[in-house]
Write an enzyme that holds these catalytic residues in place. Sequence first.
Site, PDB file in Angstrom:
ATOM      1  NE  ARG A  15     -49.420 -54.855 -13.486  1.00  0.00           N
ATOM      2  CZ  ARG A  15     -49.701 -55.176 -14.756  1.00  0.00           C
ATOM      3  NH1 ARG A  15     -49.932 -54.213 -15.660  1.00  0.00           N
ATOM      4  NH2 ARG A  15     -49.793 -56.443 -15.116  1.00  0.00           N
ATOM      5  CD  GLU A 145     -47.170 -55.693 -23.889  1.00  0.00           C
ATOM      6  OE1 GLU A 145     -48.007 -54.778 -23.725  1.00  0.00           O
ATOM      7  OE2 GLU A 145     -45.966 -55.473 -24.111  1.00  0.00           O
TER       8      GLU A 145
END
Length: 513
Positions: A15, A145
């Site tokens: 990924r 994030e």
Amino acid sequence: MSTVSRLEIMDTTLRDGEQMQNVSYTAEEKLTLSKILLTEVKVDRLEITSARVSEGEKKTVQKILHWAQDAGFADRFEILSFIDGDRSVKWAQSVGIQRLNLLTKGSYKHCSEQLRKTPEQHIDDIRATVNAIAENGLQANVYLEDFSNGIKDSPQYVFDLIEALNELPVQRILLPDTLGIFNPFQTYEYVSQVIQRYPDTHFEFHPHNDYGVGTANALAAAKAGVKGIHATVNGMGERAGNAPLDEVVISIRDFLDVDINIDETKLHKVSQYVEMFSGQRMAHNKPIYGKNVFTQTAGIHADGDKKGQLYSNPLKPERFNRKTKYALGKLSGKANLDMCLRELDIEISEEEKQVLLQKIIELGDKKEVITIEDLPYLILDVFEMPENRPFKLLYCSINSTYQLKPVAAIKCAYHDRVVEAYSHGNGGYDAFMNALQEALFEFNIPMPQLLDYSVTIPPGGQTNALVQAAISWRIKKNGKPLTVTTRGVDPDQNMAAIEATVKMINTIISHTL
């Protein structure tokens, strides 16, 4: 010492690693890597894609999960998902994924400037998404994030977000150094701060390698007490990449008293597969995996090892199914040469050793290093004149035509016999090799197994520049597999490869027949 006894390793090569420029894996390659990582390397979990990427990726994940369900690994796969209503959830269900790693904003700046929402609005969106994941029978982890900037610049925002997540059905909170801005001291300080504040929460650290300290940051986070680390094979990833799996695992295993469920003897194998599938060659001095990291060149080092492993450290190559090698160059001594000859089971006289060592030193002065793979070829070059070599290529013609397979015609001599052969192939060199195989069969000479093929053209070279073809082969000597590298130089790429191949055939005759 870490505050945890067991550390999970989540591999995200398929990924996050696939975000590396010019890297994309086919369905078969992703399946192969998934099998190796789970059944041989034994990572705890795999993050293999992002939700809703493409129809092709959907089919790839379905193929992988079909295998995983039969093999009992379906609960080990994860995907990156988004706050997008129920679209990521439905995508996950359609491919058989059971766990989603929800991407959220871990810094106030990202929340307010990219999402243009208040923290309260973002938390409401997260709450609705996590509840939808749980209501559909799936599991949720949550990425914060830009956590590294968030905990530095807006810590209260981060704390409020974690407290909200702790009230939701969230298994793990994932702390990424998204832009690779942490150093190891900051990693330990800020990650410790979060863990001490929320000791019952399962935190994991996701390092990037922009400053070249991804592995060190992973080590610092493990020492601080995270319960999981994310990594990619060979450090694949966007920009400077992620922390390399092999370096992370071995550093934590050797420097911290933490249990990791990784079979380190398989790390080299998976690195080879990723290098092959990605097309991204690793530096020869890359720790653990690099071609040269278990190669000694200095004569004093070889002498010390010969007398008692005086120049070895805990990173013994046998841990990774590799061997110590002794390269030969201008710094080499007789000990280097002796150990290489012993490894190859080659016997030459003391006088021949002195001649050979002098040749090696001369090459070293020209910035060339001779490896153990090169040594049989060098011996052939030093002690046998070309006209005295038993196998000769008398004639070779290769014809390549647009939309037709290339053909090769060759004439070879071995002792008093001459054989002609003709064949076609998928390329000029392939056609030559097919014809050569027919000729060698007639001569009862074994065909070597080609392992690797590289071509080097001088920077700025013109169309008539010399090309060097370096080919690695596997042969058997006294029943033991042996790797040998031969080189050819010619303005024509095919002819350079053919020259290297003819040298290989004579090496086989001289050292194995």
